[in-house]
Design a protein around this motif. Structure first.
Motif, PDB file in Angstrom:
ATOM      1  N   GLN A 140     -16.654 -26.694  24.091  1.00  0.00           N
ATOM      2  CA  GLN A 140     -16.436 -26.034  22.810  1.00  0.00           C
ATOM      3  C   GLN A 140     -17.716 -25.307  22.418  1.00  0.00           C
ATOM      4  OE1 GLN A 140     -14.750 -28.573  19.823  1.00  0.00           O
ATOM      5  NE2 GLN A 140     -14.401 -26.910  18.375  1.00  0.00           N
ATOM      6  N   PHE A 141     -17.542 -24.227  21.622  1.00  0.00           N
ATOM      7  CA  PHE A 141     -18.679 -23.406  21.231  1.00  0.00           C
ATOM      8  C   PHE A 141     -18.782 -23.326  19.710  1.00  0.00           C
ATOM      9  CE2 PHE A 141     -17.552 -22.089  25.465  1.00  0.00           C
ATOM     10  CZ  PHE A 141     -18.780 -21.931  26.085  1.00  0.00           C
ATOM     11  N   TRP A 142     -20.025 -23.275  19.248  1.00  0.00           N
ATOM     12  CA  TRP A 142     -20.340 -23.222  17.827  1.00  0.00           C
ATOM     13  C   TRP A 142     -21.403 -22.153  17.625  1.00  0.00           C
ATOM     14  CZ3 TRP A 142     -17.753 -27.349  15.287  1.00  0.00           C
ATOM     15  CH2 TRP A 142     -17.252 -28.341  16.140  1.00  0.00           C
ATOM     16  N   LEU A 143     -21.413 -21.519  16.440  1.00  0.00           N
ATOM     17  CA  LEU A 143     -22.395 -20.464  16.161  1.00  0.00           C
ATOM     18  C   LEU A 143     -23.194 -20.826  14.921  1.00  0.00           C
ATOM     19  CD1 LEU A 143     -23.339 -17.736  17.272  1.00  0.00           C
ATOM     20  CD2 LEU A 143     -21.790 -16.636  15.657  1.00  0.00           C
ATOM     21  N   ALA A 156     -10.333 -20.841  18.507  1.00  0.00           N
ATOM     22  CA  ALA A 156      -9.724 -21.887  19.342  1.00  0.00           C
ATOM     23  C   ALA A 156      -9.551 -21.439  20.782  1.00  0.00           C
ATOM     24  CB  ALA A 156      -8.373 -22.290  18.748  1.00  0.00           C
ATOM     25  N   GLU A 157      -9.410 -20.128  21.001  1.00  0.00           N
ATOM     26  CA  GLU A 157      -9.221 -19.613  22.363  1.00  0.00           C
ATOM     27  C   GLU A 157     -10.417 -19.899  23.270  1.00  0.00           C
ATOM     28  OE1 GLU A 157      -6.794 -16.937  19.648  1.00  0.00           O
ATOM     29  OE2 GLU A 157      -8.705 -17.998  19.609  1.00  0.00           O
ATOM     30  N   THR A 158     -11.570 -20.190  22.684  1.00  0.00           N
ATOM     31  CA  THR A 158     -12.762 -20.442  23.495  1.00  0.00           C
ATOM     32  C   THR A 158     -12.877 -21.893  23.947  1.00  0.00           C
ATOM     33  OG1 THR A 158     -14.185 -20.954  21.581  1.00  0.00           O
ATOM     34  CG2 THR A 158     -13.986 -18.631  22.224  1.00  0.00           C
ATOM     35  N   GLN A 159     -12.030 -22.759  23.403  1.00  0.00           N
ATOM     36  CA  GLN A 159     -12.122 -24.165  23.770  1.00  0.00           C
ATOM     37  C   GLN A 159     -11.771 -24.341  25.246  1.00  0.00           C
ATOM     38  OE1 GLN A 159     -10.373 -26.812  20.985  1.00  0.00           O
ATOM     39  NE2 GLN A 159     -10.658 -28.641  22.230  1.00  0.00           N
ATOM     40  N   GLY A 160     -12.591 -25.065  25.969  1.00  0.00           N
ATOM     41  CA  GLY A 160     -12.375 -25.272  27.393  1.00  0.00           C
ATOM     42  C   GLY A 160     -12.946 -24.172  28.264  1.00  0.00           C
ATOM     43  N   ALA A 161     -13.486 -23.110  27.655  1.00  0.00           N
ATOM     44  CA  ALA A 161     -14.044 -21.990  28.418  1.00  0.00           C
ATOM     45  C   ALA A 161     -15.507 -22.259  28.752  1.00  0.00           C
ATOM     46  CB  ALA A 161     -13.903 -20.692  27.629  1.00  0.00           C
ATOM     47  N   PHE A 187     -12.218 -14.319  28.237  1.00  0.00           N
ATOM     48  CA  PHE A 187     -12.012 -14.092  26.807  1.00  0.00           C
ATOM     49  C   PHE A 187     -13.248 -13.394  26.258  1.00  0.00           C
ATOM     50  CE2 PHE A 187     -12.311 -15.497  22.337  1.00  0.00           C
ATOM     51  CZ  PHE A 187     -11.090 -15.018  21.867  1.00  0.00           C
ATOM     52  N   LEU A 188     -13.059 -12.210  25.697  1.00  0.00           N
ATOM     53  CA  LEU A 188     -14.164 -11.415  25.162  1.00  0.00           C
ATOM     54  C   LEU A 188     -14.161 -11.516  23.650  1.00  0.00           C
ATOM     55  CD1 LEU A 188     -13.651  -8.288  27.455  1.00  0.00           C
ATOM     56  CD2 LEU A 188     -15.361 -10.092  27.724  1.00  0.00           C
ATOM     57  N   TYR A 189     -15.317 -11.876  23.088  1.00  0.00           N
ATOM     58  CA  TYR A 189     -15.404 -12.104  21.647  1.00  0.00           C
ATOM     59  C   TYR A 189     -16.658 -11.460  21.089  1.00  0.00           C
ATOM     60  CZ  TYR A 189     -15.719 -14.667  17.225  1.00  0.00           C
ATOM     61  OH  TYR A 189     -15.821 -14.995  15.901  1.00  0.00           O
ATOM     62  N   ASP A 190     -16.478 -10.582  20.098  1.00  0.00           N
ATOM     63  CA  ASP A 190     -17.594  -9.964  19.384  1.00  0.00           C
ATOM     64  C   ASP A 190     -17.845 -10.796  18.132  1.00  0.00           C
ATOM     65  OD1 ASP A 190     -19.331  -8.463  17.848  1.00  0.00           O
ATOM     66  OD2 ASP A 190     -18.337  -6.556  18.207  1.00  0.00           O
ATOM     67  N   TRP A 191     -18.908 -11.591  18.147  1.00  0.00           N
ATOM     68  CA  TRP A 191     -19.161 -12.510  17.040  1.00  0.00           C
ATOM     69  C   TRP A 191     -19.587 -11.790  15.770  1.00  0.00           C
ATOM     70  CZ3 TRP A 191     -23.966 -12.530  14.838  1.00  0.00           C
ATOM     71  CH2 TRP A 191     -25.018 -12.029  15.601  1.00  0.00           C
ATOM     72  N   THR A 192     -20.022 -10.516  15.870  1.00  0.00           N
ATOM     73  CA  THR A 192     -20.450  -9.789  14.667  1.00  0.00           C
ATOM     74  C   THR A 192     -19.263  -9.288  13.848  1.00  0.00           C
ATOM     75  OG1 THR A 192     -20.596  -7.636  15.787  1.00  0.00           O
ATOM     76  CG2 THR A 192     -22.540  -9.054  15.865  1.00  0.00           C
ATOM     77  N   THR A 193     -18.115  -9.072  14.500  1.00  0.00           N
ATOM     78  CA  THR A 193     -16.937  -8.525  13.798  1.00  0.00           C
ATOM     79  C   THR A 193     -15.717  -9.423  13.900  1.00  0.00           C
ATOM     80  OG1 THR A 193     -16.156  -7.313  15.742  1.00  0.00           O
ATOM     81  CG2 THR A 193     -17.729  -6.188  14.303  1.00  0.00           C
ATOM     82  N   GLY A 194     -15.739 -10.376  14.833  1.00  0.00           N
ATOM     83  CA  GLY A 194     -14.559 -11.193  15.078  1.00  0.00           C
ATOM     84  C   GLY A 194     -13.574 -10.554  16.039  1.00  0.00           C
ATOM     85  N   SER A 195     -13.869  -9.349  16.540  1.00  0.00           N
ATOM     86  CA  SER A 195     -12.975  -8.681  17.481  1.00  0.00           C
ATOM     87  C   SER A 195     -12.889  -9.485  18.774  1.00  0.00           C
ATOM     88  CB  SER A 195     -13.478  -7.268  17.789  1.00  0.00           C
ATOM     89  OG  SER A 195     -13.511  -6.477  16.620  1.00  0.00           O
ATOM     90  N   GLN A 196     -11.713  -9.468  19.390  1.00  0.00           N
ATOM     91  CA  GLN A 196     -11.530 -10.230  20.619  1.00  0.00           C
ATOM     92  C   GLN A 196     -10.527  -9.551  21.534  1.00  0.00           C
ATOM     93  OE1 GLN A 196      -8.807 -13.891  19.476  1.00  0.00           O
ATOM     94  NE2 GLN A 196     -10.400 -13.634  17.903  1.00  0.00           N
TER      95      GLN A 196
END
Length: 311
Positions: A140-143, A156-161, A187-196
């Motif tokens: 799991q990932f946290w910021l 949630a899509e990042t869990q297990g990645a 899974f591509l995730y832009d943490w600055t905008t939430g885009s995925q």
């Protein structure tokens, strides 16, 4: 930094500062009660160059002198701004989590978890973020926000990645999902905008290997683990925040890296080759001397490529 011989056990160490202009040496610390392995040492400088950490010794020194001991060897230590984040030292081991050491020497627990396995600072463009990966029952990932100390989880899509690739501007996180299965992808995730966005390997007809981001562009090159096929993924963000993917499959040499302007790539295979990033299937240009013994090239910040060649 002075160490005696090839001692197999940790030994006391000293930290010296050398002014290369005047050859003046200054002893910052000597035998300060810390110990390090003789073959696994690096220095970490804080962004403002006010502090230096001897890693993995868990010793931090202000460059005006004076130690800031963390207490014991840590499993991981990074700078975010002038704050130091670490886990695994004696202070945090008793409470099982991530600690923050401030420039004034005070320390605090900022994230309680017994399963921290990775830290990745995200500090481009003045950001003060820290990506934390944990492994308990699953990945799991946290910021963490360095200003507020808030630690929200990633979607949630990042869990297990697994974190696979990070764009040069540190906005896009590429997380490998379900490796070796039908659902293998990225899974591509832009943490600055939430885009995925999501790339599914079987839709590309390839097994995903390493990925390289092209500097200055939202463009990711993905290698195939088994063939010379690779896919270039271009991400286009719409006004509503959604992301459209333009995927193009190519055949040819997959690069080892890009030059800083993103116009050219380079590859090392006994000789050094350079190719056009705008024409990825064009024949690359060999730039090392024929028959010369060549080392792995180094991309310089000014856009040049340093190649060591012994004829």
């Amino acid at each position: 930094q002075a160490f005696p011989g090839d001692a197999p056990l940790p030994v006391p160490f000293s930290v010296l500062r050398l002014d290369v202009g005047t050859a003046r040496e200054e002893l910052l610390a000597k035998g300060h009660g810390f110990s390090v392995q003789t073959r696994a040492n690096t220095f970490l400088l804080s962004p403002a160059r006010t502090e230096v950490c001897v890693d993995p010794a868990s010793a931090v020194f202000a460059l005006d002198g004076g130690p800031k001991p963390i207490g014991a060897r840590c499993d991981r230590l990074v700078f975010v701004g002038e704050d130091i984040y670490y886990y695994g030292g004696t202070i945090c081991r008793s409470t099982a989590g991530l600690c923050r050491l401030h420039p004034d020497g005070t320390s605090e627990l900022v994230f309680a978890s017994a399963g921290i396995v990775g830290l990745e600072p995200l500090t481009s463009n003045g950001a003060r973020k820290l990506l934390i990966s944990t492994l308990t029952l699953d990945w799991q990932f946290w910021l963490l926000d360095g200003a507020s100390a808030a630690v929200p989880p990633l979607p949630a899509e990042t869990q297990g990645a697994r974190l696979s690739t990070l764009s040069p501007d540190e906005r896009w996180l590429g997380l490998a999902t379900a490796p070796g299965s039908e659902g293998e992808g990225l899974f591509l995730y832009d943490w600055t905008t939430g885009s995925q966005a999501r790339v599914v390997a079987r839709q590309l007809g390839q097994t995903l290997d390493k990925g390289l981001w092209r500097p200055g562009r939202d463009e990711l090159w993905l290698a195939d683990r088994d063939t010379d096929q690779f896919t270039i993924v271009k991400l286009a963000r719409a006004a509503d925040g959604t992301v459209a993917l333009d995927l193009r499959v190519h055949h040819g040499t997959f690069p080892d890296g890009f030059l800083p302007d993103g116009r050219h790539w380079y590859h090392f295979a006994g000789a050094v080759y350079v190719g056009s990033a705008d024409d990825p299937e064009a024949a690359p240009l060999p730039i090392s001397h024929a028959g010369a013994e060549t080392d792995v090239p180094l991309a310089l910040a000014d856009g040049r490529l340093l190649v060591a060649s012994l004829a």
